[in-house]
Design a protein around this motif. Structure first.
Motif, short mmCIF file in Angstrom:
data_model
loop_
_atom_site.label_atom_id
_atom_site.label_comp_id
_atom_site.label_asym_id
_atom_site.label_seq_id
_atom_site.Cartn_x
_atom_site.Cartn_y
_atom_site.Cartn_z
N LYS A 41 0.70 -1.14 -0.05
CA LYS A 41 0.10 -0.10 -0.23
C LYS A 41 0.94 1.22 -0.11
CE LYS A 41 -3.71 2.22 2.36
NZ LYS A 41 -4.16 2.62 3.57
N ASP A 78 1.07 4.26 -2.88
CA ASP A 78 0.83 5.75 -2.21
C ASP A 78 1.64 6.33 -3.05
OD1 ASP A 78 -1.60 4.79 -1.04
OD2 ASP A 78 -0.55 4.97 0.91
N ILE A 79 2.98 6.01 -3.21
CA ILE A 79 4.06 6.88 -3.41
C ILE A 79 3.79 7.17 -5.17
CG2 ILE A 79 6.53 6.92 -3.98
CD1 ILE A 79 7.05 5.59 -1.28
N GLN A 80 3.52 5.95 -5.62
CA GLN A 80 3.22 6.01 -7.13
C GLN A 80 2.12 7.13 -7.58
OE1 GLN A 80 2.71 1.95 -8.54
NE2 GLN A 80 4.92 1.63 -8.57
N ASP A 81 1.03 6.88 -6.70
CA ASP A 81 0.20 7.94 -7.21
C ASP A 81 0.18 9.25 -6.62
OD1 ASP A 81 -0.89 5.74 -8.39
OD2 ASP A 81 -2.13 5.01 -6.88
N GLU A 82 1.17 9.49 -5.81
CA GLU A 82 1.30 10.83 -5.03
C GLU A 82 1.48 11.73 -5.94
OE1 GLU A 82 3.55 12.88 -1.29
OE2 GLU A 82 4.10 10.93 -1.74
N MET A 83 0.57 13.00 -6.07
CA MET A 83 1.06 14.06 -6.99
C MET A 83 1.28 15.15 -6.06
SD MET A 83 0.15 12.92 -10.02
CE MET A 83 -0.08 14.03 -11.00
N LEU A 84 2.20 15.98 -6.59
CA LEU A 84 2.71 17.30 -6.04
C LEU A 84 2.43 18.45 -6.89
CD1 LEU A 84 6.36 15.83 -5.40
CD2 LEU A 84 4.66 15.56 -3.85
N GLU A 118 5.79 21.78 -3.75
CA GLU A 118 6.05 20.50 -3.07
C GLU A 118 7.00 19.92 -3.99
OE1 GLU A 118 2.03 19.12 -0.85
OE2 GLU A 118 2.18 18.77 -3.18
N TYR A 128 1.23 19.90 -12.04
CA TYR A 128 1.01 18.96 -11.02
C TYR A 128 2.33 17.88 -11.34
CZ TYR A 128 -2.99 20.49 -8.76
OH TYR A 128 -3.94 21.40 -8.51
N ASN A 151 4.03 13.94 -10.90
CA ASN A 151 3.93 12.56 -10.23
C ASN A 151 5.29 12.35 -9.51
OD1 ASN A 151 4.20 9.59 -10.01
ND2 ASN A 151 2.29 9.59 -11.03
N LYS A 152 5.10 11.98 -8.28
CA LYS A 152 6.44 11.77 -7.34
C LYS A 152 7.38 10.86 -8.04
CE LYS A 152 7.96 11.80 -2.50
NZ LYS A 152 7.52 11.85 -1.22
#
Length: 123
Positions: free
Chosen positions: A34, A38-44, A48, A79, A81-82
């Motif tokens: 999980k 979450d890291i793959q889907d995290e948008m900055l 940020e 935006y 993607n991290k």
């Protein structure tokens, strides 16, 4: 405890402790997956991303305009993607001298800048 053993009242505490341990391992694996998702889907947003990349906001804007950095602009804001930023950073890594020599040898079959010695003339 073996799966083929018959479960008795005396073996019940051991069986329960083994089951609890297996459940803990499963939970650890699931929570780890999980976190990775979450890291793959995290948008900055731009601020940020600026903090994450340790670059000025203006520098990020100019890199986006030149197409050097991956970004998404669904409306008026940018935006990032991290996971894509991490991959972009990995691609920008400079190679060591040894890596460059190995790459060159693979292409040419010899070490770069290696001078061939002139044959001694015999008179």
């Amino acid at each position: 405890m073996q799966e083929t053993e018959k479960l008795t009242f005396e073996l019940l505490p051991i069986a329960i402790s083994e089951l609890l341990e297996r459940v803990r391992r499963i939970e650890a694996v699931l929570s780890g997956e999980k976190i990775a998702l979450d890291i793959q889907d995290e948008m900055l947003d731009i601020k940020e991303a600026s903090a994450f990349l340790k670059l000025a906001v203006a520098t990020i804007y100019s890199k986006v305009c030149r197409g050097e950095i991956p970004a998404t602009k669904p409306g008026r804001q940018l935006y990032f993607n991290k996971a894509e930023l991490i991959e972009w950073l990995k691609q920008k890594r400079k190679k060591t001298t040894q890596e460059l020599i190995a790459d060159f040898q693979g292409q040419r079959g010899r070490i770069p800048f290696q001078r061939k010695r002139k044959a001694l003339r015999s008179y």
